[in-house]
Design an enzyme around this catalytic site. Sequence first.
Site, PDB file in Angstrom:
ATOM      1  CG  PHE A 184      -1.768  -1.271   1.319  1.00 49.75           C
ATOM      2  CD1 PHE A 184      -2.712  -1.615   0.355  1.00 49.75           C
ATOM      3  CD2 PHE A 184      -1.542  -2.140   2.367  1.00 49.75           C
ATOM      4  CE1 PHE A 184      -3.438  -2.790   0.462  1.00 49.75           C
ATOM      5  CE2 PHE A 184      -2.271  -3.328   2.468  1.00 49.75           C
ATOM      6  CZ  PHE A 184      -3.215  -3.649   1.509  1.00 49.75           C
ATOM      7  NE  ARG A 185       1.356   3.649  -5.181  1.00 49.41           N
ATOM      8  CZ  ARG A 185       2.235   3.471  -6.173  1.00 49.41           C
ATOM      9  NH1 ARG A 185       3.514   3.723  -5.956  1.00 49.41           N
ATOM     10  NH2 ARG A 185       1.831   3.050  -7.359  1.00 49.41           N
ATOM     11  CG  LEU A 186       1.409   2.286   4.020  1.00 51.38           C
ATOM     12  CD1 LEU A 186       0.561   1.611   5.079  1.00 51.38           C
ATOM     13  CD2 LEU A 186       1.300   3.807   4.130  1.00 51.38           C
TER      14      LEU A 186
END
Length: 208
Positions: A184-186
């Site tokens: 989740f692009r974290l």
Amino acid sequence: MSDMTAETDDAGVFTSEDPIELFHEWMALARAKEPEDANAMALATADATGFPDVRMVLLKDADERGFVFYTNLESAKGLELKDNPRAALCFHWKSLRRQVRVRGDVMPVSAEEADAYFATRARDSQIGAWASKQSRPLEGRFELEKQVAVFAAKFGVSRVPRPPHWSGFRLSPKHIEFWRDRPFRLHDRLVFERETPAAEWRTKKLFP
């Protein structure tokens, strides 16, 4: 030593408080997993006016003094580094979903270092270093091949010396960021910073 020491996270990717040691760990994994040229890196420079430029080059050495690459000193990057001796590097290992970004001051390697590395290059690459007027206009492939033939004949079977216009640079890092892809692009981002080569590294984590 630092504002936030390098931690071992759940996957064990940040395993050292020394960024050069950590870089070598990541590079060793990249050499084992990447299909080719794990030592390829984007080199970003800027001319005297600040206009940026970037290209892919190969890392040839890395230690506590910095990251080393070689080039024609009369090429675009050679001239840009002469006018503005700062640069940035980016290693991107797609198969590992990791990257390392480096910024710092750039200085020439010693003549002895350049000679030693040049001696390890394939003979055809050594001749090519003499033949190529890197980054300058080329009328056609035949012009380059003609220059290769000229220098091949000149050196015959003798040792090919390093051209005076060909050498290396060492980027002394002030900023090194280790980046790892997360869902989740974290993403994980760990930064090492120092003001001078003699200073201790400070570390911090960044929002993705």
